[in-house]
Design a protein around this motif. Sequence first.
Motif: not given
Length: 490
Positions: A316-322, A339-346
């Motif tokens: 889900t976080a990566r859909y928000f990111f895209a 630092r992590s490359g994770a989608p923060k806001a998503g």
Amino acid sequence: MRLVKTGPDPIAGALAADRLGAPSVVYFVLSAAAPLTVVAGVVTTAYAVTGITGLPIAFLVVGVVLAVFAVGYVAMARHMANAGAFYTYISRGLGRPAGIAAAWVALIAYNALQVGLYGAFGTAATPLIERWLGVTPPWWIISLVAWALVAALGMMRVDVNGRLLAVLLTAEVAVILLFDLADLANPATSGFSAETLSPSALFAPGVGALLVIATLGFVGFESSVVFSEESREPRRTVPLATYSAVAIIAVVYALSSWAMTVATGPANIVATARRDQADTIFQLAGAHLGGAVVDVARVLFVTSLFAAMISFHNTTARYFFALGRERVLPSAFGRTRARSGAPKAGSIAQSVLGLVVILAYALLGLDPLVQLFFYGGSFGGFGVLLLVFVTSIAIIVFFAREPSGETFSRRVAAPVPAALALAVMVWLAVENFGALLGVPEGDPLAWILPTVYGVAAVIGVVWALVLRAGQPAVYSLVGMGAKAAIRDGV
């Protein structure tokens, strides 16, 4: 409007590349499928609700359909690695308005699947805590602990999540296979009957609900493409992970659902499932393996839910990111933690939604198992099925317009029959949605929930038209993923 090169794009190109190999992607996919949750809950529910014993062959049939769909799916993935998956494919195949409509549907579906798991987690963990500690906390307290862990993990490197899922999933599948062996080693008086593996078992009234339930068991297989930007050698990793996941899911589910009928006898499985419900596999195992093994399995059932929460949170976080990267959502969603490359806001948005839902259900006193987990899972799974069907059409249209060097089998021979079969599944899902929820005929919930996706799709199309009229530069980048460029005035 003129394209301007301004150096590295601060919005796009943010996901950490080369972090995941094929095994890690498979773990994400299988964790979303939640094998032990499906075997303990979905399989027994299917027997109890439909009264049809043909579930083992249903899993194999659905597995074949999804494997055929995957031929075109992974072929398209070779030409566009993008965390948006369905959104991207539908945008490139059927146009930007359809793509944005699919994006809204995907966000609703995956969020429903993720937050629904909190209800099952709290319910399943409560008896264990009561037995170990002698206290009975409210389900929502336990769910909030899981929520905090998932929220923290969602901000970490994706490969850290992958290693945790590897441990949890390996143990989970091992206990499923152990239970299957115990069932097969102790057959009922009817012996090793293959009745439930016969195609004739599908020709029964109500088989539509059975096929839809079997399809819901595969939800998550499609998420391999979501991690394509973070995969090593995505042209090799995505196909390998997708085909492996579909094959493993089909075999494990078919074997487990058949083994149950061997242990009880095909004629008795429905009555047994209606009596013991989700406890069926544990009751069968307890008779042959002892209480200690069953206790371990109950713990793994809880960790199965936790693993699925992690996987769906990341998806889900990566859909928000895209969507944020392409400015369909606010650009803040297209940024990641340095630092992590994770989608923060998503990741934060998904966590906030989960918190709100848990607290709302707790305050309103709603049933966490039926009204959160079961309804959320059925609703979310139906949304994913819709997306798979529309994507199958997008694949056909895309390759008709841009063959891209792909073979006829990948462009036409596999995608066309897959689309036809998926159309039948969608129709069956709509016709049997009330049965899936277990509500009486004519209950408004049976049409309200599917209608939500129609409303979301319409809103998505309207938003696309607004972007086309007011922000044509943004509109032109829809579906471009990491290749999206910054334009003057955007």
